[in-house]
Enzyme design. Structure first.
Site, PDB file in Angstrom:
ATOM      1  N   SER A  62       0.780  -1.243   0.000  1.00  0.00           N
ATOM      2  CA  SER A  62       0.000   0.000   0.000  1.00  0.00           C
ATOM      3  C   SER A  62       0.804   1.282   0.000  1.00  0.00           C
ATOM      4  O   SER A  62       0.235   2.354  -0.160  1.00  0.00           O
ATOM      5  CB  SER A  62      -0.937   0.020   1.201  1.00  0.00           C
ATOM      6  OG  SER A  62      -1.996  -0.845   0.945  1.00  0.00           O
ATOM      7  N   THR A 301       2.192   2.574   5.223  1.00  0.00           N
ATOM      8  CA  THR A 301       2.579   1.194   5.538  1.00  0.00           C
ATOM      9  C   THR A 301       2.162   0.327   4.353  1.00  0.00           C
ATOM     10  O   THR A 301       1.402   0.770   3.473  1.00  0.00           O
ATOM     11  CB  THR A 301       1.828   0.710   6.793  1.00  0.00           C
ATOM     12  OG1 THR A 301       0.429   1.007   6.610  1.00  0.00           O
ATOM     13  CG2 THR A 301       2.332   1.431   8.032  1.00  0.00           C
ATOM     14  N   GLY A 302       2.674  -0.860   4.331  1.00  0.00           N
ATOM     15  CA  GLY A 302       2.332  -1.767   3.232  1.00  0.00           C
ATOM     16  C   GLY A 302       2.288  -3.209   3.709  1.00  0.00           C
ATOM     17  O   GLY A 302       3.101  -3.609   4.552  1.00  0.00           O
ATOM     18  N   THR A 303       1.323  -3.941   3.178  1.00  0.00           N
ATOM     19  CA  THR A 303       1.223  -5.377   3.461  1.00  0.00           C
ATOM     20  C   THR A 303       0.862  -6.074   2.165  1.00  0.00           C
ATOM     21  O   THR A 303      -0.220  -5.837   1.614  1.00  0.00           O
ATOM     22  CB  THR A 303       0.098  -5.672   4.479  1.00  0.00           C
ATOM     23  OG1 THR A 303       0.348  -4.961   5.682  1.00  0.00           O
ATOM     24  CG2 THR A 303       0.020  -7.159   4.747  1.00  0.00           C
TER      25      THR A 303
HETATM   26  C1  LIG Z   1      -2.906  -2.727   5.416  1.00  0.00           C
HETATM   27  C2  LIG Z   1      -2.010  -2.297   4.303  1.00  0.00           C
HETATM   28  N1  LIG Z   1      -2.662  -2.491   3.055  1.00  0.00           N
HETATM   29  C3  LIG Z   1      -1.962  -2.855   1.956  1.00  0.00           C
HETATM   30  O1  LIG Z   1      -0.749  -2.802   1.917  1.00  0.00           O
HETATM   31  C4  LIG Z   1      -2.774  -3.599   0.914  1.00  0.00           C
HETATM   32  C5  LIG Z   1      -2.175  -3.516  -0.444  1.00  0.00           C
HETATM   33  N2  LIG Z   1      -2.792  -4.977   1.361  1.00  0.00           N
HETATM   34  C6  LIG Z   1      -3.889  -5.556   1.888  1.00  0.00           C
HETATM   35  O2  LIG Z   1      -4.965  -5.025   1.856  1.00  0.00           O
HETATM   36  C7  LIG Z   1      -3.698  -6.923   2.532  1.00  0.00           C
HETATM   37  C8  LIG Z   1      -3.987  -8.045   1.525  1.00  0.00           C
HETATM   38  C9  LIG Z   1      -3.876  -9.412   2.214  1.00  0.00           C
HETATM   39  C10 LIG Z   1      -2.502  -9.665   2.764  1.00  0.00           C
HETATM   40  C11 LIG Z   1      -2.416 -11.052   3.419  1.00  0.00           C
HETATM   41  N3  LIG Z   1      -3.398 -11.186   4.512  1.00  0.00           N
HETATM   42  C12 LIG Z   1      -4.357 -12.124   4.481  1.00  0.00           C
HETATM   43  O3  LIG Z   1      -4.511 -12.855   3.543  1.00  0.00           O
HETATM   44  C13 LIG Z   1      -5.242 -12.181   5.690  1.00  0.00           C
HETATM   45  N4  LIG Z   1      -6.160 -13.302   5.628  1.00  0.00           N
HETATM   46  C14 LIG Z   1      -1.035 -11.231   4.012  1.00  0.00           C
HETATM   47  O4  LIG Z   1      -0.848 -10.819   5.186  1.00  0.00           O
HETATM   48  O5  LIG Z   1      -0.133 -11.708   3.292  1.00  0.00           O
HETATM   49  C15 LIG Z   1      -1.672  -0.856   4.585  1.00  0.00           C
HETATM   50  O6  LIG Z   1      -2.316   0.036   4.046  1.00  0.00           O
HETATM   51  O7  LIG Z   1      -0.771  -0.681   5.387  1.00  0.00           O
END
Ligand SMILES: C[C@@H](NC(=O)[C@@H](C)NC(=O)CCCC[C@H](NC(=O)C[NH3+])C(=O)[O-])C(=O)O
Length: 351
Positions: A62, A301-303
């Protein structure tokens, strides 16, 4: 206010704790005036045993939303998009609610459901089902609008990837130019971000990069190597690849007014608290974090499967930090890694 010196022992302690909690490796880079601190722990490739180093590229998730916002805000300054106009004015296919404005999308106040809630309900099966898929923006938006909204437009903050997928479509529909080209011409080239790319739908990373490992919901199962994927499920909401040096340069340039005009930068940095103790806030495509030493840092942040990222800078851009741990679906690691902010900006050492 002058900032305390960064605590490198504090950063290393956080990285070691992240590894104790399941991350194969971690890296942090701090740029503070002319001083550069690069710290790395553990492995970039746990199969080959390759050590992590702070220059390796990775998927920033993200943090991509801040790149998309820069392109959008440049279009606002060029008079091509109005922040308070209905998003539907700039889209090929209308969203269900004409009351959703461009600003609502940028501040996660549109009420649009986040389709990733369903897509990744079961983490590894959900990931395996989409890792080689290519979606259109509209397909992702349709997944969202199949659900009722989370609230009326503008009513409340509710983080949703859908918002930045809509913004990606809006940018391409308004300009007729692919988002990859816009990132390249408006951000990557002007700032010389040689380690940053947007290669959707290609699945491979190039150059020197860290492999990423997603943890299964059943934590007794082994980590899954999630390095290669299209990230088509996120695109303008999460598919940028970068490294710590480029992220620090990006956020420092952003707050120093080198990417968007003053009026638009003020809008981006106008933070609204989003948690009870008001330590976390959101502006437009930017997160704010108020730290223990009283400084507020700006970034995102990014996930994404296999990678947790924190990338933040001070309001004046004089100190920036980017930190990454190469695992995901591990909330403990994500929270622990956030401790690099305190170490980098407040000199906090948990040991
Ligand atoms: C929160 C974060 N958002 C992002 O970076 C966006 C791009 N990522 C997500 O929405 C998480 C997608 C699933 C990850 C998966 N999780 C699952 O599958 C949970 N069941 C994993 O952790 O690999 C932000 O803004 O900081």
């Amino acid at each position: 206010p002058t900032l305390p010196q960064p605590s490198l022992t504090g950063v290393l302690a956080v990285q070691k704790q992240a590894m104790a909690d399941g991350a194969p490796g971690a890296l942090t880079r701090i740029d503070s005036g002319s001083a550069v601190y690069r710290l790395a722990s553990g492995k970039a490739d746990r199969t080959a045993g390759t050590p992590m180093d702070a220059d390796r590229r990775f998927r920033v998730g993200s943090v991509s939303k801040s790149f998309t916002t820069v392109v959008l805000m440049q279009l606002v300054a060029e008079g091509r998009i109005d922040l308070d106009a209905p998003a539907n004015d700039y889209l090929p296919q209308a969203l269900p609610d004409d009351g959703i404005t461009v600003r609502h999308l940028l501040s996660h106040r549109s009420g649009l459901w986040d389709y990733t809630n369903d897509m990744f309900y079961h983490t590894v099966p959900g990931f395996e089902a989409v890792r080689n898929k290519v979606f259109t923006y509209q397909e992702l938006i349709d997944l969202s609008t199949a659900h009722a909204p989370t609230g009326r437009p503008g009513a409340a903050y509710s983080y949703s990837n859908t918002n930045f997928v809509v913004l990606g479509l809006m940018i391409e529909h308004t300009t007729g130019v692919p988002i990859a080209t816009q990132y390249q011409q408006r951000i990557f080239e002007p700032l010389g971000l040689k380690n940053t790319s947007y290669v959707h739908p290609r699945t491979t990373l190039t150059g020197s990069y860290a492999r990423g490992y997603v943890r299964d919901d059943d934590t007794t199962l082994p980590l899954v190597d999630s390095t290669e994927q299209t990230v088509s499920w996120a695109q303008s909401a999460g598919a940028v690849i970068s490294n710590s040096s480029d992220l620090n340069r990006f956020f420092a340039a952003l707050v120093s007014g080198r990417l968007v005009a003053p009026a638009q930068l003020r809008e981006m940095m106008s933070l609204v608290p989003v948690n009870a103790d008001q330590t976390q806030s959101y502006g437009l495509g930017l997160r704010g974090r108020k730290l223990s030493c009283g400084v507020t840092v700006y970034g995102h942040t990014g996930t994404v499967q296999g990678y947790y990222t924190y990338a933040f800078t001070t309001a004046d851009g004089r100190r920036s930090m980017a930190s990454m741990a190469n695992t995901s679906n591990n909330g403990t690691v994500n929270t622990v890694l956030g401790g690099t902010l305190e170490a980098a900006f407040c000199g906090t050492d948990p040991t």
